[in-house]
Motif scaffolding. Structure first.
Motif, PDB file in Angstrom:
ATOM      1  N   THR A  32       0.878  -1.138  -0.007  1.00 52.91           N
ATOM      2  CA  THR A  32       0.091   0.026   0.072  1.00 52.91           C
ATOM      3  C   THR A  32       0.782   1.360   0.046  1.00 52.91           C
ATOM      4  OG1 THR A  32      -1.533  -1.252   1.137  1.00 52.91           O
ATOM      5  CG2 THR A  32      -1.882   1.059   1.252  1.00 52.91           C
ATOM      6  N   LEU A  33       1.881   1.327   0.424  1.00 52.52           N
ATOM      7  CA  LEU A  33       2.902   2.291   0.730  1.00 52.52           C
ATOM      8  C   LEU A  33       4.054   2.334  -0.445  1.00 52.52           C
ATOM      9  CD1 LEU A  33       3.527   2.317   4.605  1.00 52.52           C
ATOM     10  CD2 LEU A  33       1.766   3.622   3.213  1.00 52.52           C
ATOM     11  N   GLY A  34       3.845   1.417  -1.282  1.00 48.33           N
ATOM     12  CA  GLY A  34       4.608   1.522  -2.789  1.00 48.33           C
ATOM     13  C   GLY A  34       6.026   1.038  -2.362  1.00 48.33           C
ATOM     14  N   HIS A  35       6.260   0.450  -1.479  1.00 47.33           N
ATOM     15  CA  HIS A  35       7.684  -0.145  -1.325  1.00 47.33           C
ATOM     16  C   HIS A  35       8.724   0.788  -1.476  1.00 47.33           C
ATOM     17  CE1 HIS A  35       5.787  -4.171  -1.447  1.00 47.33           C
ATOM     18  NE2 HIS A  35       5.533  -3.804  -2.528  1.00 47.33           N
ATOM     19  N   HIS A  36       8.720   2.119  -0.935  1.00 49.74           N
ATOM     20  CA  HIS A  36       9.418   3.103  -1.108  1.00 49.74           C
ATOM     21  C   HIS A  36      10.708   2.998   0.105  1.00 49.74           C
ATOM     22  CE1 HIS A  36       7.160   4.708  -4.096  1.00 49.74           C
ATOM     23  NE2 HIS A  36       6.356   5.223  -3.530  1.00 49.74           N
ATOM     24  N   SER A  37      10.160   2.702   1.335  1.00 53.12           N
ATOM     25  CA  SER A  37      11.016   2.862   2.412  1.00 53.12           C
ATOM     26  C   SER A  37      11.381   1.714   2.837  1.00 53.12           C
ATOM     27  CB  SER A  37      10.141   3.462   3.580  1.00 53.12           C
ATOM     28  OG  SER A  37       9.924   4.996   3.265  1.00 53.12           O
ATOM     29  N   PRO A  38      12.591   1.462   3.724  1.00 53.64           N
ATOM     30  CA  PRO A  38      12.982   0.198   4.410  1.00 53.64           C
ATOM     31  C   PRO A  38      11.870  -0.234   5.269  1.00 53.64           C
ATOM     32  CG  PRO A  38      14.239   2.047   5.150  1.00 53.64           C
ATOM     33  CD  PRO A  38      13.461   2.711   4.112  1.00 53.64           C
ATOM     34  N   ILE A  39      11.888  -1.470   5.496  1.00 48.84           N
ATOM     35  CA  ILE A  39      10.721  -1.872   6.231  1.00 48.84           C
ATOM     36  C   ILE A  39      10.900  -1.372   7.704  1.00 48.84           C
ATOM     37  CG2 ILE A  39      12.316  -4.107   6.801  1.00 48.84           C
ATOM     38  CD1 ILE A  39       8.679  -4.275   6.449  1.00 48.84           C
ATOM     39  N   GLU A  40      12.067  -1.233   8.459  1.00 50.88           N
ATOM     40  CA  GLU A  40      12.115  -0.729   9.648  1.00 50.88           C
ATOM     41  C   GLU A  40      11.255   0.676   9.757  1.00 50.88           C
ATOM     42  OE1 GLU A  40      14.582  -1.247   7.744  1.00 50.88           O
ATOM     43  OE2 GLU A  40      15.965  -2.522   8.812  1.00 50.88           O
ATOM     44  N   ARG A  41      11.482   1.669   8.895  1.00 47.75           N
ATOM     45  CA  ARG A  41      10.473   2.871   8.948  1.00 47.75           C
ATOM     46  C   ARG A  41       9.108   2.389   8.685  1.00 47.75           C
ATOM     47  NH1 ARG A  41       9.812   8.125   7.920  1.00 47.75           N
ATOM     48  NH2 ARG A  41       8.519   8.798   6.008  1.00 47.75           N
ATOM     49  N   VAL A  42       8.888   1.434   7.794  1.00 45.57           N
ATOM     50  CA  VAL A  42       7.468   1.255   7.467  1.00 45.57           C
ATOM     51  C   VAL A  42       6.631   0.654   8.856  1.00 45.57           C
ATOM     52  CG1 VAL A  42       5.767  -0.248   6.156  1.00 45.57           C
ATOM     53  CG2 VAL A  42       7.702   0.905   5.085  1.00 45.57           C
ATOM     54  N   ALA A  55       1.303  -6.410   7.050  1.00 47.12           N
ATOM     55  CA  ALA A  55       1.737  -7.552   6.154  1.00 47.12           C
ATOM     56  C   ALA A  55       2.913  -7.243   5.450  1.00 47.12           C
ATOM     57  CB  ALA A  55       0.531  -7.860   5.682  1.00 47.12           C
ATOM     58  N   PRO A  56       3.811  -7.896   5.399  1.00 49.28           N
ATOM     59  CA  PRO A  56       5.102  -7.541   4.709  1.00 49.28           C
ATOM     60  C   PRO A  56       5.118  -8.443   3.435  1.00 49.28           C
ATOM     61  CG  PRO A  56       5.753  -8.808   6.700  1.00 49.28           C
ATOM     62  CD  PRO A  56       4.163  -8.693   6.898  1.00 49.28           C
ATOM     63  N   TRP A  57       5.734  -7.708   2.414  1.00 51.41           N
ATOM     64  CA  TRP A  57       5.926  -8.245   1.180  1.00 51.41           C
ATOM     65  C   TRP A  57       7.684  -9.063   1.338  1.00 51.41           C
ATOM     66  CZ3 TRP A  57       3.886  -8.457  -4.082  1.00 51.41           C
ATOM     67  CH2 TRP A  57       2.445  -8.247  -4.147  1.00 51.41           C
ATOM     68  N   ARG A  58       7.787 -10.177   0.892  1.00 50.84           N
ATOM     69  CA  ARG A  58       9.070 -10.772   0.621  1.00 50.84           C
ATOM     70  C   ARG A  58      10.038  -9.731   0.265  1.00 50.84           C
ATOM     71  NH1 ARG A  58       7.912 -16.107  -2.566  1.00 50.84           N
ATOM     72  NH2 ARG A  58       9.869 -16.732  -1.954  1.00 50.84           N
ATOM     73  N   ARG A  59       9.882  -8.870  -0.876  1.00 53.64           N
ATOM     74  CA  ARG A  59      10.547  -8.009  -1.278  1.00 53.64           C
ATOM     75  C   ARG A  59      11.154  -7.059  -0.130  1.00 53.64           C
ATOM     76  NH1 ARG A  59       7.407  -4.451  -5.700  1.00 53.64           N
ATOM     77  NH2 ARG A  59       9.083  -3.256  -5.520  1.00 53.64           N
ATOM     78  N   ASP A  60      10.207  -6.806   0.879  1.00 60.11           N
ATOM     79  CA  ASP A  60      10.465  -5.753   1.884  1.00 60.11           C
ATOM     80  C   ASP A  60      11.728  -6.513   2.793  1.00 60.11           C
ATOM     81  OD1 ASP A  60       8.733  -3.915   1.086  1.00 60.11           O
ATOM     82  OD2 ASP A  60       7.540  -5.127   2.012  1.00 60.11           O
ATOM     83  N   LEU A  61      11.742  -7.918   2.759  1.00 61.79           N
ATOM     84  CA  LEU A  61      12.563  -8.616   3.736  1.00 61.79           C
ATOM     85  C   LEU A  61      13.928  -9.026   3.056  1.00 61.79           C
ATOM     86  CD1 LEU A  61       9.865 -10.976   5.225  1.00 61.79           C
ATOM     87  CD2 LEU A  61      10.808  -8.705   6.084  1.00 61.79           C
ATOM     88  N   SER A  62      14.119  -8.659   1.701  1.00 58.63           N
ATOM     89  CA  SER A  62      15.133  -9.125   1.189  1.00 58.63           C
ATOM     90  C   SER A  62      16.492  -8.430   1.746  1.00 58.63           C
ATOM     91  CB  SER A  62      15.242  -8.601  -0.512  1.00 58.63           C
ATOM     92  OG  SER A  62      16.087  -8.829  -1.133  1.00 58.63           O
ATOM     93  N   GLY A  63      17.506  -9.228   1.973  1.00 61.70           N
ATOM     94  CA  GLY A  63      18.734  -8.460   2.647  1.00 61.70           C
ATOM     95  C   GLY A  63      18.470  -8.368   4.025  1.00 61.70           C
ATOM     96  N   HIS A  64      17.457  -8.636   4.825  1.00 66.27           N
ATOM     97  CA  HIS A  64      17.269  -8.399   6.047  1.00 66.27           C
ATOM     98  C   HIS A  64      17.348  -9.721   7.153  1.00 66.27           C
ATOM     99  CE1 HIS A  64      15.630  -4.688   4.658  1.00 66.27           C
ATOM    100  NE2 HIS A  64      15.804  -4.113   5.934  1.00 66.27           N
ATOM    101  N   ASP A  65      17.679  -9.850   7.976  1.00 68.06           N
ATOM    102  CA  ASP A  65      17.440 -11.088   8.782  1.00 68.06           C
ATOM    103  C   ASP A  65      16.022 -11.096   9.327  1.00 68.06           C
ATOM    104  OD1 ASP A  65      18.392 -13.174  10.711  1.00 68.06           O
ATOM    105  OD2 ASP A  65      17.655 -11.903  12.389  1.00 68.06           O
ATOM    106  N   VAL A  66      15.332 -12.107   9.077  1.00 62.16           N
ATOM    107  CA  VAL A  66      13.980 -12.347   9.396  1.00 62.16           C
ATOM    108  C   VAL A  66      13.472 -12.210  10.666  1.00 62.16           C
ATOM    109  CG1 VAL A  66      11.764 -13.525   8.748  1.00 62.16           C
ATOM    110  CG2 VAL A  66      13.403 -13.356   7.357  1.00 62.16           C
ATOM    111  N   THR A  67      14.498 -12.936  11.569  1.00 58.48           N
ATOM    112  CA  THR A  67      14.146 -13.162  13.067  1.00 58.48           C
ATOM    113  C   THR A  67      14.206 -11.574  13.486  1.00 58.48           C
ATOM    114  OG1 THR A  67      15.332 -15.078  13.048  1.00 58.48           O
ATOM    115  CG2 THR A  67      15.034 -13.890  15.193  1.00 58.48           C
TER     116      THR A  67
END
Lengths: 296, 296
Positions: A32-42, A55-67
């Motif tokens: 909904t927010l267009g995947h502009h910002s890193p997941i921490e900010r969202v 509800a995150p998308w997998r692309r938002d988690l890319s390069g992040h540690d999921v835990t």
């Protein structure tokens, strides 16, 4: 003359006394927010605007540690309403098909780490060079059957999301709620769970059998997610012209009433693909979501 | 493992030995040529390219004497496969609704003069200011009920055309074949005729229950027309990006086999809304139709 109605068609009436929707019962899908910002900010933005889940998308988690992301979400006071979305199952070769299945198996593990109740499946459709949807449907069913035990093991439901039929050519051979429910019956005839549906108002609002489908899904415990946005008139783009709730013609209050009457008590998740909204500041979009949700 | 299939889903297989389609069994819907030329020229072109029938739009007849046009069509050796299309039924006021019904009553008379077996109904949808589809569906049913006796009297079937669900917001509240068939059951429970469906491949190809719907429609004598074009991947415009048969992903041979197995022996009618094809010379479009039809 008396008012006619189609035989066996349950009329969907706007409810008079549905319980008001509070934001703690709502979730923001990060698309909904267009995947502009890193997941921490969202995560921070969604929490600060009063929503109960993300509800995150997998692309938002890319390069992040999921835990780590999972802990950030909990620390912000949010739940996770689902992980979006699957790799398409159908493929032109057996090898590619099995690779798609394994990719989705790994995503189920991530969903479990996130505490998501479901992994949302946009299932894919006919491989290049083929016509019709039979091959794709058979591959999707086989792919799901290969994942079902694992889904049960990690406690994450495979949530088949029927997409609007205008995506049958390029995104999903599952184009109606009745079809998704029939797949659930095939995969899980005894109702042990592990497979369900994700019901998105945008994709299913046109269906004259929607009320029956929602009732069946609820009766069988197969509503894993409820997504909302609105259908604009006119709609100018097949993918990126979805409306904010209230801007279009879907009777979202009536649909929420049906979903809740069917026993669903999970989050109402906002998922809007929109060039218009993606060009607005994120805070502005979240404020609009908050205002609009309270009207449905 | 054995191949899974959805319970109760009839798999649509491409037929091996379907009877070749000859152009004398095919019709050209005048929309396919973009409405550039006067109807006299279109009649001449369609006949000279070997097609067996034509399906005019009412806009092509505007300012013409319908009896004269009907004679021109016969003189060219063509049949009429249908008259397109209805004025939308739903309206915000009772007066406007009844005016829409009367407009369609006059069109039924024109269809009779043309010798059309059916009047194709694009039924319309939710009036401005309303949400959901219940009101529109009730108005459509009432409108049809007001016309049914007249349709029977003039010998022209009311052919409900379910439109693709992407048009539910602005063109048709009837979005699936099963819904159109249920409306027929409601209006004509005894199977006396006068109301049927127009099945357009573009609008219904995505439906997992399509084979069942076609079989039911055939069994009840409710296939009044069969329209073809193709679904392009990607589709760039909701209205004007339909493909020539064979350019897209619809298994048209399989669908024709289902339609014919259901007992339909009318024309296969080409109806293509397409900025691409409308910018081609009419002869070029008709030649492409002729070539493509022989492959399905």
């Amino acid at each position: 003359m008396h008012i006619l109605s189609i035989q066996n068609c349950r009329v969907i009436m706007s409810p008079q006394n549905i319980r008001p929707l509070t934001l703690d019962r709502c979730s923001i899908n990060t698309a909904t927010l267009g995947h502009h910002s890193p997941i921490e900010r969202v995560i921070d933005l969604v929490a600060r605007h009063g929503f109960g889940a993300i509800a995150p998308w997998r692309r938002d988690l890319s390069g992040h540690d999921v835990t780590t992301v999972s802990r950030q979400i909990r620390d912000a006071g949010l739940a996770v309403s689902g992980l979006c979305r699957s790799t398409y199952f159908p493929a032109a070769t057996r090898q590619d098909f099995l690779a798609n299945v394994e990719d989705n198996r790994r995503a189920l593990d991530d969903a479990a780490v996130l505490g998501a109740p479901c992994f949302v499946l946009v299932v894919g459709t006919t491989p290049a060079g083929h016509k019709g949807l039979d091959l794709a449907r058979a591959q999707v069913l086989e792919g799901l059957s290969l994942l079902l035990d694992h889904a049960r093991h990690v406690g994450v439901a495979l949530a088949i999301e029927p997409l609007h039929p205008m995506y049958a050519g390029d995104r999903s051979c599952v184009a109606s709620l009745s079809e998704a429910l029939a797949m659930c019956d095939t995969l899980d005839p005894e109702g042990r769970g592990g497979v369900a549906t994700a019901i998105d108002a945008y994709h299913v609002w046109w269906d004259w059998k929607l009320a029956d489908g929602i009732a069946e899904a609820g009766r069988k415990g197969r509503i894993a997610a409820f997504h909302v946005c609105d259908w604009l008139v006119p709609t100018k783009d097949l993918l990126l012209d979805r409306g904010m709730m209230g801007e279009g013609v879907i009777d979202l209050s009536a649909m929420r009433a049906l979903i809740e009457a069917a026993g669903y008590d999970g989050f109402v998740e906002v998922e809007i693909f929109s060039n218009h909204w993606w060009n607005q500041p994120e805070q502005h979009v979240l404020e609009a979501c908050g205002r609009s949700l309270q009207l449905i």
